[in-house]
Write a protein that holds these residues in place. Sequence first.
Motif, PDB file in Angstrom:
ATOM      1  N   TYR A  24     155.625 103.283  -5.690  1.00 51.75           N
ATOM      2  CA  TYR A  24     155.004 102.788  -6.924  1.00 51.75           C
ATOM      3  C   TYR A  24     155.488 103.618  -8.092  1.00 51.75           C
ATOM      4  N   VAL A  25     155.968 102.956  -9.129  1.00 48.43           N
ATOM      5  CA  VAL A  25     156.446 103.632 -10.329  1.00 48.43           C
ATOM      6  C   VAL A  25     155.369 103.485 -11.414  1.00 48.43           C
ATOM      7  N   PRO A  26     154.710 104.565 -11.790  1.00 53.29           N
ATOM      8  CA  PRO A  26     153.682 104.436 -12.824  1.00 53.29           C
ATOM      9  C   PRO A  26     154.292 103.979 -14.150  1.00 53.29           C
ATOM     10  N   THR A  50     150.547  87.558 -12.634  1.00 54.63           N
ATOM     11  CA  THR A  50     150.917  87.653 -11.226  1.00 54.63           C
ATOM     12  C   THR A  50     152.267  88.372 -11.080  1.00 54.63           C
ATOM     13  N   GLY A  51     152.414  89.116 -10.005  1.00 52.94           N
ATOM     14  CA  GLY A  51     153.684  89.780  -9.720  1.00 52.94           C
ATOM     15  C   GLY A  51     153.998  90.945 -10.630  1.00 52.94           C
ATOM     16  N   SER A  52     152.968  91.559 -11.227  1.00 52.67           N
ATOM     17  CA  SER A  52     153.250  92.653 -12.158  1.00 52.67           C
ATOM     18  C   SER A  52     152.892  94.018 -11.562  1.00 52.67           C
ATOM     19  N   GLY A  53     152.579  94.071 -10.269  1.00 51.16           N
ATOM     20  CA  GLY A  53     152.396  95.370  -9.629  1.00 51.16           C
ATOM     21  C   GLY A  53     150.962  95.765  -9.322  1.00 51.16           C
ATOM     22  N   LYS A  54     149.995  94.857  -9.506  1.00 46.69           N
ATOM     23  CA  LYS A  54     148.591  95.226  -9.318  1.00 46.69           C
ATOM     24  C   LYS A  54     148.305  95.567  -7.845  1.00 46.69           C
ATOM     25  N   THR A  55     148.790  94.725  -6.950  1.00 49.98           N
ATOM     26  CA  THR A  55     148.517  94.956  -5.527  1.00 49.98           C
ATOM     27  C   THR A  55     149.211  96.221  -5.051  1.00 49.98           C
ATOM     28  N   ARG A  56     150.443  96.414  -5.474  1.00 51.48           N
ATOM     29  CA  ARG A  56     151.173  97.614  -5.077  1.00 51.48           C
ATOM     30  C   ARG A  56     150.451  98.859  -5.590  1.00 51.48           C
ATOM     31  N   HIS A 196     165.454  99.230  -6.207  1.00 56.39           N
ATOM     32  CA  HIS A 196     164.838  99.852  -5.025  1.00 56.39           C
ATOM     33  C   HIS A 196     164.314  98.808  -4.051  1.00 56.39           C
ATOM     34  N   GLU A 197     163.638  97.802  -4.568  1.00 56.72           N
ATOM     35  CA  GLU A 197     162.953  96.848  -3.698  1.00 56.72           C
ATOM     36  C   GLU A 197     163.882  95.795  -3.101  1.00 56.72           C
ATOM     37  N   SER A 198     164.996  95.510  -3.800  1.00 57.46           N
ATOM     38  CA  SER A 198     165.847  94.407  -3.322  1.00 57.46           C
ATOM     39  C   SER A 198     167.120  94.895  -2.653  1.00 57.46           C
ATOM     40  N   THR A 229     158.049  90.373 -12.026  1.00 59.56           N
ATOM     41  CA  THR A 229     158.876  91.383 -11.366  1.00 59.56           C
ATOM     42  C   THR A 229     159.138  90.950  -9.927  1.00 59.56           C
ATOM     43  N   ARG A 230     158.124  90.347  -9.310  1.00 60.36           N
ATOM     44  CA  ARG A 230     158.283  89.896  -7.923  1.00 60.36           C
ATOM     45  C   ARG A 230     159.454  88.922  -7.798  1.00 60.36           C
ATOM     46  N   LEU A 231     159.556  87.969  -8.746  1.00 62.88           N
ATOM     47  CA  LEU A 231     160.652  86.992  -8.670  1.00 62.88           C
ATOM     48  C   LEU A 231     162.012  87.648  -8.915  1.00 62.88           C
TER      49      LEU A 231
HETATM   50  P1  ADP Z   1     150.467  91.449  -8.356  1.00 67.24           P
HETATM   51  O1  ADP Z   1     149.490  92.030  -7.381  1.00 67.24           O
HETATM   52  O2  ADP Z   1     150.262  91.887  -9.771  1.00 67.24           O
HETATM   53  O3  ADP Z   1     150.606  89.956  -8.235  1.00 67.24           O
HETATM   54  P2  ADP Z   1     152.459  92.909  -6.812  1.00 67.24           P
HETATM   55  O4  ADP Z   1     151.826  94.237  -6.761  1.00 67.24           O
HETATM   56  O5  ADP Z   1     152.484  92.093  -5.572  1.00 67.24           O
HETATM   57  O6  ADP Z   1     151.903  92.017  -8.013  1.00 67.24           O
HETATM   58  O7  ADP Z   1     153.954  93.132  -7.357  1.00 67.24           O
HETATM   59  C1  ADP Z   1     155.049  92.367  -6.939  1.00 67.24           C
HETATM   60  C2  ADP Z   1     156.139  93.280  -6.475  1.00 67.24           C
HETATM   61  O8  ADP Z   1     156.724  93.923  -7.613  1.00 67.24           O
HETATM   62  C3  ADP Z   1     155.659  94.403  -5.581  1.00 67.24           C
HETATM   63  O9  ADP Z   1     155.697  94.024  -4.233  1.00 67.24           O
HETATM   64  C4  ADP Z   1     156.641  95.506  -5.863  1.00 67.24           C
HETATM   65  O10 ADP Z   1     157.796  95.304  -5.061  1.00 67.24           O
HETATM   66  C5  ADP Z   1     157.067  95.271  -7.300  1.00 67.24           C
HETATM   67  N1  ADP Z   1     156.450  96.112  -8.333  1.00 67.24           N
HETATM   68  C6  ADP Z   1     155.872  95.678  -9.480  1.00 67.24           C
HETATM   69  N2  ADP Z   1     155.510  96.705 -10.247  1.00 67.24           N
HETATM   70  C7  ADP Z   1     155.856  97.835  -9.570  1.00 67.24           C
HETATM   71  C8  ADP Z   1     155.753  99.239  -9.854  1.00 67.24           C
HETATM   72  N3  ADP Z   1     155.218  99.686 -11.010  1.00 67.24           N
HETATM   73  N4  ADP Z   1     156.245 100.103  -8.934  1.00 67.24           N
HETATM   74  C9  ADP Z   1     156.810  99.659  -7.798  1.00 67.24           C
HETATM   75  N5  ADP Z   1     156.940  98.357  -7.473  1.00 67.24           N
HETATM   76  C10 ADP Z   1     156.468  97.444  -8.349  1.00 67.24           C
END
Ligand code: ADP
Length: 275
Positions: A24-26, A50-56, A196-198, A229-231
Amino acid sequence: MSTKCCLSRELPVEEYLIEEEPYYVPVGNEVEIFTAAYKNLLPINLKGPTGSGKTRFMEYMAYRLKRPLITVACHEDLTATDLVGRFLIKGDSVEWNDGPLTKAVKNGAICYLDEVVEARKDTIVVIHPLTDDRRMIPIDKLGLILRAPDEFMLAISYNPGYQSAVKDLKQSTRQRFVSIEFDYPPARLEKHIVAHESGVDEKMAGDLVEIGQRIRNFKHHGLEEGVSTRLLIYAGKLIHEGISPREACRIAMARPITDNPDLQKSIDEIIYAIL
Ligand code: ADP
């Protein structure tokens, strides 16, 4: 990584502990804010697209705080019973099964209700007593009230972009949470994250981010939501597997975010201008 949803409620709570540090990158001071809220027993609302890092981020914080993370993907059929628990018939007897919220309260876990507005209204009501000084959950069917230990935390996520008048968080609910706003990371950080992720190199990740940023500018011209970011990561993963960059961007960015052929065409033009 071990995020589990409510369907897995039979799992022992240790299964919800995250053993490896999530990447996770703050983006700002969200880690400090979350930590301070946790210490002070304050519930948290993560607001953002959506896809902006909330779950991560939730996974990362659960790891840092060494607490199990029980995630519930909320949907319109989710009832208070689903969260709290129910009696189930097992053979000749009837057995009580804790729902994910009860399990989190009992075990001092972090309970993350993803997209909470999707849930039915009675579901929202059940979380109220957990979000004020009482910090308790009434289990009517057992005639019990459980008090949450200090380790328990309730977090919700909410996408302001989607909300309509019918589906919105009421003030009486909103004002029970401190809110951290999420948005797509700034280009410099998003580039590292996509790489990093891809698995694509930084140059390609930079191009994907550039495309993403230009598409996001279309938001004011008919796009409901920008490309996440996810896409961008999905596009990177396809490219890493050998799919041509243009095609990867078309199928991971242009097509998912809109069905409007004119908008798709404009997005394709952005892609061709950069790749
Ligand atoms: P949300 O819960 O907001 O829909 P996610 O947490 O699933 O979004 O984020 C989608 C993907 O984007 C994550 O699986 C991760 O790979 C990446 N991502 C987004 N923001 C970050 C971050 N700040 N640091 C690391 N990975 C991130």
